[in-house]
Design a protein around this motif. Structure first.
Motif, PDB file in Angstrom:
ATOM      1  N   ASN A  82     -73.495 167.058 -29.918  1.00  0.00           N
ATOM      2  CA  ASN A  82     -72.235 167.602 -30.899  1.00  0.00           C
ATOM      3  C   ASN A  82     -72.006 168.970 -30.506  1.00  0.00           C
ATOM      4  O   ASN A  82     -70.759 169.558 -30.362  1.00  0.00           O
ATOM      5  N   HIS A  83     -73.201 169.758 -30.875  1.00  0.00           N
ATOM      6  CA  HIS A  83     -72.946 171.335 -30.713  1.00  0.00           C
ATOM      7  C   HIS A  83     -72.632 171.754 -28.991  1.00  0.00           C
ATOM      8  O   HIS A  83     -71.670 172.696 -29.094  1.00  0.00           O
ATOM      9  N   VAL A  91     -68.665 170.974 -28.796  1.00  0.00           N
ATOM     10  CA  VAL A  91     -67.920 171.775 -29.691  1.00  0.00           C
ATOM     11  C   VAL A  91     -67.929 173.259 -29.024  1.00  0.00           C
ATOM     12  O   VAL A  91     -66.754 174.025 -28.811  1.00  0.00           O
ATOM     13  N   ASP A 126     -65.556 179.283 -40.790  1.00  0.00           N
ATOM     14  CA  ASP A 126     -66.487 177.956 -40.802  1.00  0.00           C
ATOM     15  C   ASP A 126     -65.811 176.790 -41.328  1.00  0.00           C
ATOM     16  O   ASP A 126     -65.940 175.762 -40.994  1.00  0.00           O
ATOM     17  N   PRO A 127     -65.347 176.718 -42.396  1.00  0.00           N
ATOM     18  CA  PRO A 127     -64.784 175.551 -43.350  1.00  0.00           C
ATOM     19  C   PRO A 127     -63.876 174.977 -42.648  1.00  0.00           C
ATOM     20  O   PRO A 127     -63.655 173.865 -42.383  1.00  0.00           O
ATOM     21  N   THR A 143     -65.379 173.198 -39.073  1.00  0.00           N
ATOM     22  CA  THR A 143     -66.006 172.247 -39.345  1.00  0.00           C
ATOM     23  C   THR A 143     -65.210 171.179 -39.657  1.00  0.00           C
ATOM     24  O   THR A 143     -65.598 169.874 -39.228  1.00  0.00           O
ATOM     25  N   VAL A 191     -67.695 168.165 -37.701  1.00  0.00           N
ATOM     26  CA  VAL A 191     -69.509 168.420 -37.694  1.00  0.00           C
ATOM     27  C   VAL A 191     -69.772 169.272 -38.772  1.00  0.00           C
ATOM     28  O   VAL A 191     -69.071 169.695 -39.603  1.00  0.00           O
ATOM     29  N   SER A 192     -70.949 169.469 -38.882  1.00  0.00           N
ATOM     30  CA  SER A 192     -71.703 170.149 -40.096  1.00  0.00           C
ATOM     31  C   SER A 192     -71.661 171.707 -39.668  1.00  0.00           C
ATOM     32  O   SER A 192     -71.618 171.994 -38.440  1.00  0.00           O
ATOM     33  N   ARG A 193     -72.041 172.177 -40.673  1.00  0.00           N
ATOM     34  CA  ARG A 193     -71.871 173.724 -40.499  1.00  0.00           C
ATOM     35  C   ARG A 193     -73.157 174.216 -39.486  1.00  0.00           C
ATOM     36  O   ARG A 193     -72.880 175.191 -38.691  1.00  0.00           O
ATOM     37  N   LEU A 243     -71.850 173.713 -36.240  1.00  0.00           N
ATOM     38  CA  LEU A 243     -70.809 174.625 -35.791  1.00  0.00           C
ATOM     39  C   LEU A 243     -71.747 176.012 -35.289  1.00  0.00           C
ATOM     40  O   LEU A 243     -71.412 176.764 -34.526  1.00  0.00           O
ATOM     41  N   ARG A 244     -72.637 176.174 -36.387  1.00  0.00           N
ATOM     42  CA  ARG A 244     -73.031 177.905 -35.900  1.00  0.00           C
ATOM     43  C   ARG A 244     -73.975 177.573 -34.525  1.00  0.00           C
ATOM     44  O   ARG A 244     -74.071 178.678 -33.884  1.00  0.00           O
TER      45      ARG A 244
END
Length: 261
Positions: free
Chosen positions: A16-17, A20, A42-43, A46, A51-53, A56-57
Motif C-alpha cells: 500500500n505505501h 501511494v 494528512d487527513p 488518507t 489508507v491509514s496515517r 501515508l507517512r
C-alpha cells in the motif's frame, strides 16, 4: 515533437505505501503538484488513498528519501525542485516512463551518457577480454537481424551499450548502465532510425565502436561512442551546437522565431 513522446507503463507496487508513493511521485513528475507546491494535509490524503496515517507517512518518507518531497514543521509537505530529485533512483526513473518522456528528459539523459559512455568505450579498448569482444559481436549481430523500426533493434542497441560498460572494467560505469537501463531502452526507441538508410548508418557507427575496442584504440573508441550518442539525439529531432553537443531549447526572439546562436 510532442511533449510526451514515449510512455512505458511499469508494474504496480506490491504494498500500500509503495503504491501511494508511486501515485504521488507520478503526480509530481507530471506537474500536477508543481515544484514548491504544498501537498494536501494528512487527513485529506488518507481519504483520497483510503489508507491509514502510518501508511501515508511511510509513503511520504519514501518520497523524501528520493528527493521529491521535504517536510517542514508548521509548513507541511512540499514538492522539492527538480534538481533535488534522485534521477538514478529506479523508481523515479520508472515514474518518468509512466508519465512519458519529453525532450528535456532525452537531452538530460544524452548529456550524462556523453559524460560517461565515451570514457567507458576508451577503457574497454584498453582492457577488454576475448569474452567481452564476443559479447559485443553478438550484440552487433543482433542489431543487424532486427528491423530498424522494431523494439528488437532498440533492445540490441541497449545490449551493446551495456556490453561496452561491462567491458570497461569499471563497476561504477556498469552500475550506471544497469540503473538507467529502462530509460536507455526508451531513449533508443525514440532515436531509432526513421529510414533503412539511417539504420545502415547506425549499425555502421556502432560497428566502429566495436572495431576500435577490438583493435585497442581508446581514442578512436571514445570518439565513435560520442558520434553514436549525438547521432541518436539527432534522430529525436534535438538541436545540437557547433561541436555536436546538445544545444538545448532554441532561443526565441520577440517575433517567436528561433535565433541562431
Amino acid at each position: 515533437m510532442t511533449s510526451h513522446l514515449v510512455v512505458i507503463p511499469t508494474r504496480r507496487a506490491h504494498s500500500n505505501h509503495a503504491e501511494v508513493a508511486r501515485t504521488i511521485g507520478i503526480d509530481i513528475i507530471s506537474g500536477r503538484y508543481a515544484e514548491g507546491a504544498k501537498l494536501p494535509g494528512d487527513p485529506e490524503l488518507t481519504v483520497i488513498f483510503g489508507v491509514s496515517r502510518p501508511v501515508l507517512r511511510e509513503s511520504v518518507k519514501t518520497l523524501v528519501a528520493k528527493g521529491l518531497l521535504s517536510t517542514k514543521v508548521r509548513i507541511g509537505t512540499v514538492v522539492r525542485e527538480r534538481a533535488a530529485w534522485n534521477m538514478f533512483d529506479t523508481d523515479v526513473l520508472a515514474w518518468h516512463l509512466d508519465v512519458g518522456i519529453d525532450m528535456r528528459f532525452v537531452r538530460d539523459l544524452a548529456e550524462i551518457r556523453l559524460a560517461v559512455e565515451p570514457r567507458a568505450a576508451a577503457l574497454a579498448a584498453i582492457g577488454r577480454s576475448e569474452a567481452d569482444l564476443a559479447e559485443l559481436q553478438r550484440s552487433m549481430a543482433w542489431m543487424r537481424r532486427e528491423a530498424y523500426d522494431s523494439v528488437g533493434f532498440a533492445d540490441a542497441d541497449l545490449a551493446l551499450h551495456l556490453a561496452v560498460a561491462n567491458a570497461s572494467g569499471n563497476p561504477f560505469m556498469r552500475s550506471i548502465g544497469g540503473v538507467i537501463e529502462a530509460a536507455l531502452r526508451a531513449s533508443f526507441l525514440l532515436s531509432a532510425p526513421a529510414e533503412e538508410r539511417e539504420r545502415d548508418d547506425t549499425v555502421l557507427f556502432h560497428q566502429q565502436i566495436v572495431d576500435a575496442i577490438a583493435q585497442q584504440q581508446p581514442d578512436v573508441a571514445e570518439e565513435a561512442m560520442k558520434r553514436v550518442i549525438l547521432d541518436g539525439l539527432r534522430h529525436t529531432g534535438e538541436r545540437t551546437g557547433p561541436t555536436g553537443e546538445p544545444a538545448g531549447p532554441p532561443v526565441r526572439g520577440k517575433d517567436n522565431r528561433d535565433i541562431t546562436t
